[in-house]
Design an enzyme around this catalytic site. Sequence first.
Site, PDB file in Angstrom:
ATOM      1  N   PHE A 123      -0.897 -35.589   3.607  1.00 48.38           N
ATOM      2  CA  PHE A 123       0.544 -35.860   3.527  1.00 48.38           C
ATOM      3  C   PHE A 123       0.902 -37.009   4.483  1.00 48.38           C
ATOM      4  CE2 PHE A 123       5.038 -34.914   4.308  1.00 48.38           C
ATOM      5  CZ  PHE A 123       5.494 -34.671   3.025  1.00 48.38           C
ATOM      6  N   ASP A 200      -2.525 -27.907   8.224  1.00 50.08           N
ATOM      7  CA  ASP A 200      -1.163 -28.018   7.725  1.00 50.08           C
ATOM      8  C   ASP A 200      -1.046 -27.050   6.545  1.00 50.08           C
ATOM      9  OD1 ASP A 200       1.250 -28.691   6.479  1.00 50.08           O
ATOM     10  OD2 ASP A 200       1.104 -30.791   7.094  1.00 50.08           O
ATOM     11  N   TYR A 225      10.757 -24.116   4.415  1.00 39.98           N
ATOM     12  CA  TYR A 225      11.783 -24.338   3.378  1.00 39.98           C
ATOM     13  C   TYR A 225      11.176 -24.478   1.983  1.00 39.98           C
ATOM     14  CZ  TYR A 225      10.529 -29.182   4.553  1.00 39.98           C
ATOM     15  OH  TYR A 225       9.833 -30.336   4.821  1.00 39.98           O
ATOM     16  N   LYS A 226       9.843 -24.387   1.894  1.00 43.27           N
ATOM     17  CA  LYS A 226       9.191 -24.480   0.584  1.00 43.27           C
ATOM     18  C   LYS A 226       9.041 -23.062   0.027  1.00 43.27           C
ATOM     19  CE  LYS A 226       7.333 -28.951   1.755  1.00 43.27           C
ATOM     20  NZ  LYS A 226       6.268 -29.745   2.352  1.00 43.27           N
ATOM     21  N   ARG A 372       4.813 -33.354 -10.874  1.00 44.04           N
ATOM     22  CA  ARG A 372       4.360 -32.199 -10.100  1.00 44.04           C
ATOM     23  C   ARG A 372       5.212 -30.984 -10.428  1.00 44.04           C
ATOM     24  NH1 ARG A 372       4.259 -32.126  -3.583  1.00 44.04           N
ATOM     25  NH2 ARG A 372       6.480 -31.999  -4.057  1.00 44.04           N
TER      26      ARG A 372
HETATM   27  C1  LIG Z   1       6.539 -30.833   3.105  1.00 45.10           C
HETATM   28  C2  LIG Z   1       5.424 -31.191   4.032  1.00 45.10           C
HETATM   29  C3  LIG Z   1       5.673 -31.653   5.324  1.00 45.10           C
HETATM   30  C4  LIG Z   1       7.105 -31.893   5.760  1.00 45.10           C
HETATM   31  O1  LIG Z   1       7.296 -32.128   7.113  1.00 45.10           O
HETATM   32  P1  LIG Z   1       8.799 -32.152   7.669  1.00 45.10           P
HETATM   33  O2  LIG Z   1       8.657 -32.425   9.110  1.00 45.10           O
HETATM   34  O3  LIG Z   1       9.421 -30.828   7.344  1.00 45.10           O
HETATM   35  O4  LIG Z   1       9.518 -33.231   6.939  1.00 45.10           O
HETATM   36  C5  LIG Z   1       4.584 -31.906   6.146  1.00 45.10           C
HETATM   37  N1  LIG Z   1       3.308 -31.728   5.700  1.00 45.10           N
HETATM   38  C6  LIG Z   1       3.052 -31.303   4.439  1.00 45.10           C
HETATM   39  C7  LIG Z   1       1.647 -31.099   3.989  1.00 45.10           C
HETATM   40  C8  LIG Z   1       4.093 -31.029   3.577  1.00 45.10           C
HETATM   41  O5  LIG Z   1       3.841 -30.625   2.329  1.00 45.10           O
END
Ligand SMILES: *Cc1c(COP(=O)(O)O)cnc(C)c1O
Length: 400
Positions: A123, A200, A225-226, A372
């Site tokens: 990411f 992560d 939040y996911k 997706r």
């Molecule tokens: C959604 C996501 C993030 C988001 O990070 P934020 O700090 O909440 O913006 C980070 N890493 C991965 C793998 C994600 O899917």
Amino acid sequence: MTAAHDLDAADTLRSYRDLFVGTDSPLVYLDGNSLGRPLKVTAERLSSFVTDEWGDRLIRGWDERWMALPRVLGNEIGRVALGAAAGQTIVGDSTTVLLYKLMRAAVALRPGRTEIVLDRDNFPTDRYLADGVARECGLTLTWIDVDTTSGVTADLLAAALSERTALVVLSHVAYRSAWLADGAGLTRLAHDAGALVLWDLSHSVGSVPLALDAWDADLAVGCTYKYLNGGPGAPAFAYVAARLLDEVVQPIQGWMGAADPFLMGPSYAPAPGIQRILSGTPPIVGMLAMQDMLALLGEIGMDAVREKSLGLTSYAIDRAADLLPETTVASPVDPMLRGGHVTLNHPRMREVTQALWQRDVVPDFRDPGGLRLGLSPLSTSYDEVERGLRAVREVLDSLG
Ligand SMILES: *Cc1c(COP(=O)(O)O)cnc(C)c1O
């Protein structure tokens, strides 16, 4: 193939869908991996927080409940979703900030080692942070090249590791392909090389069962939040294995991570345990909604959630083969290698996504050409997937 309505009728978790806001509307929501739907009970929780807790308890709320909430919720996430014993997980800043803190903490635990290993399809925030941490700490990045339809395998990781590796940064479920990495196996490989691993978990927590303690994991961070339905911008969680807690030092030395915040002393001494990962005043309002989803996941159990998730993603892949033969599946077809979403590639998916949003069919788009489909297990029905894929068919036909 069994029809969507038969699969819904046979789904033992189907009634949970009614607990989410908006599931009685015709809108098709296939992006629960970016932002989960709210639970209906959350509205009541938020409003009673304003009137009964914030409004009535005022500053006393900190002593009575709020100060402990980051650890209480951390323990709950650990128990329900991470396979982590109490005392190792805390809810704090954004995923990005917690990743930064734990990357810095990890490289400090491996003095003399000079490399951070990560893959080119991790990411963006993970890659950008690692780049910054490498610059700050005088380290270099060792990149693993991966196929964007799969992810990091044991062979790929083994080839990147050496006695110079301080830290490996990996996503457990790849945000693009949904590749499900072997948590225990890759952790063992890194440990054999003397390195630490930072996982992560943003795309796995709440959709794929995790077993951090059993993996012998070191460090992990994930979004709430996911698939934990904590609402937009809800704070993330961090996990630090108990065996590292006394040594771990993070770089944002604020008063809330200090041994005694209200001593207001002349210098910083880190709090014992996981509390030291905090920096400033915790975002309590942002921690409210996730409690409802955690309660639900605790009641159902992550194994049953995973079974539903696999049912939905398998259905999407099978139906795409029939309905959308010109697309290619850019996710692992083997369910054991796949997380909770499915990506379908086609050169026109950017336009397709725009047209779908206008029709109240809401997946998302990821370059290059990836549609997706995030299939949040408890709030998505088979019929919703079916309607979504039929809409993709119609839009592709209309584009000619
Ligand atoms: C959604 C996501 C993030 C988001 O990070 P934020 O700090 O909440 O913006 C980070 N890493 C991965 C793998 C994600 O899917």
